[in-house]
Design an enzyme around this catalytic site. Structure first.
Site, PDB file in Angstrom:
ATOM      1  N   GLY A  78     -12.597  -0.918   6.959  1.00 44.28           N
ATOM      2  CA  GLY A  78     -12.336  -0.019   5.846  1.00 44.28           C
ATOM      3  C   GLY A  78     -11.327   1.074   6.167  1.00 44.28           C
ATOM      4  N   HIS A  79     -11.010   1.861   5.141  1.00 47.79           N
ATOM      5  CA  HIS A  79      -9.987   2.889   5.305  1.00 47.79           C
ATOM      6  C   HIS A  79     -10.455   4.003   6.241  1.00 47.79           C
ATOM      7  CE1 HIS A  79     -11.509   5.062   1.376  1.00 47.79           C
ATOM      8  NE2 HIS A  79     -12.442   4.971   2.295  1.00 47.79           N
ATOM      9  N   ASN A  80      -9.494   4.547   6.974  1.00 48.04           N
ATOM     10  CA  ASN A  80      -9.694   5.672   7.904  1.00 48.04           C
ATOM     11  C   ASN A  80     -10.496   5.308   9.148  1.00 48.04           C
ATOM     12  OD1 ASN A  80      -8.571   7.004   5.696  1.00 48.04           O
ATOM     13  ND2 ASN A  80     -10.493   7.955   5.088  1.00 48.04           N
TER      14      ASN A  80
ATOM     15  N   GLN B 151      -4.439   5.924  -1.976  1.00 50.48           N
ATOM     16  CA  GLN B 151      -4.610   5.755  -0.529  1.00 50.48           C
ATOM     17  C   GLN B 151      -3.261   6.013   0.141  1.00 50.48           C
ATOM     18  OE1 GLN B 151      -8.086   4.675   0.648  1.00 50.48           O
ATOM     19  NE2 GLN B 151      -8.065   5.797  -1.297  1.00 50.48           N
TER      20      GLN B 151
END
Length: 353
Positions: free
Chosen positions: A257-259, A216
């Site tokens: 969450g990511h992004n 990540q």
């Protein structure tokens, strides 16, 4: 009134000064010299307290209150008790919030939990390459990593870790037991205890013979005036950044969450989960326990009812609810029809009767 062991009010103020500072009006100009010493709910307020009425459900409490003064909408002015001085506002709750901030500024912007402001506790650990602004407070057990930059008058709470390279703006409050990594925070950000910002996003290339972890490589960007509630988590991006927009308020126990990209002024209520790469426009509201799948867009001004499951894009300004989430009027019709069907089955009536 507020317990003085925890909430110390500032100096008493006249109603005239209060009205001027919040942009409201006195119902009777002769009340301008009356003094109040703090704020309190209608049912516990005394003669030296200021209270408010915003919800008509509490009108009876207003009629019986012992408060010395009250902020009300003009429509309630004629029914006020004789002992209560009135400050008139079209938005009483907002006006009350401003007054409470005046009496309790530390609570509005974060209160340090140990020692005095502007001090670095001897049990705080600061890397030699870190840069601290003036008036920074570091409480016991704080660790500040290499290359960290912290702005003026920011408070870092007990046992909080700020990882290498992170930046925190001015006038921020970072509560106890927080971890920050791979993150840049703007000014006046409030982070409550137990929050985790910048840890790995949940990214794996799944399949046989094993699931491969995807590094990540993004960051978390938290813009100005954001508030993040206790024990919430914000994962860093996988390549793009995770972004929390200016003025957004996040409740406790929220997972981002990511992004994920969240716009300005959004409200995200407790136990909501937002999966990776989803985008929220400005002033979106997600009520409690909403679930949002990944890679979709909830456009500006949309509102999702509690426990809604969002699996498709939501148009701007729309209200959705249900599982899966749909326009709220449609969802309500479905609920009504299901209730009718249940009653028919219990009575033995056919559905088409």
């Amino acid at each position: 009134m507020a317990d003085k062991r925890f909430f110390e009010a500032k100096e008493p103020l006249s109603l005239g000064e209060i009205a001027g500072r919040i942009g409201a009006a006195l119902a009777d100009a002769d009340d301008g010299s009356r003094i109040v010493t703090g704020v309190a709910p209608l049912d516990t307020a005394g003669s030296n307290d200021l209270s408010f009425l915003d919800n008509p459900k509490y009108a009876e409490a207003f009629y019986a209150t012992a408060a010395g003064a009250c902020i009300v909408h003009p429509r309630f002015a004629e029914r006020a008790p004789d002992n209560v001085a009135l400050i008139l506002s079209d938005q009483p709750y907002r006006a009350y919030a401003l007054v409470a901030q005046i009496f309790h500024p530390d609570e509005a912007h974060g209160a340090d939990t140990f020692g005095a402001r502007g001090e670095i506790h001897p049990r705080a650990t600061v890397h030699p390459t870190a840069k601290l602004g003036t008036g920074v407070t570091l409480e016991p057990g704080v660790t500040i990593g290499a290359g960290v930059e912290i702005g003026n008058n920011t408070v870092i709470g007990t046992n909080t870790s700020v990882g290498k390279g992170c930046t925190v703006g001015k006038d921020c409050f970072i509560g106890p037991n927080v971890t920050l990594s791979h993150a840049h925070l703007g000014d006046r950000v409030m982070v409550h205890p137990g929050v985790r910002i910048g840890q790995d996003g949940f990214g794996f290339a799944m399949g046989l013979p094993r699931h491969e972890k995807v590094p990540q490589l993004g960051r978390v960007i938290v813009q100005d005036d954001v508030e993040i509630g206790a024990n919430s988590t914000v994962d860093r991006g996988a390549g793009p950044d995770t972004v929390i927009g200016e003025g957004t308020k996040i409740d406790n126990l929220v997972q981002i969450g990511h992004n994920v990209e969240i716009g300005r002024g959004c409200i995200i209520v407790s136990q909501t989960g937002i999966a990776g790469s989803t985008k929220l426009g400005d002033f979106v509201v997600l009520a409690a326990q909403v679930g949002v799948t990944g890679h979709l867009t909830i456009n500006s001004g949309a509102q999702i009812a509690a426990r809604g499951a969002v699996v498709h894009d939501v148009p701007a300004g729309q209200q959705y609810g249900g599982v899966p989430a749909k326009p709220i009027a449609e969802w309500r019709r479905e609920v009504v029809e299901l209730r009718k069907l249940g009653r028919r089955r219990r009575s033995g009536t056919k559905a088409d009767d």
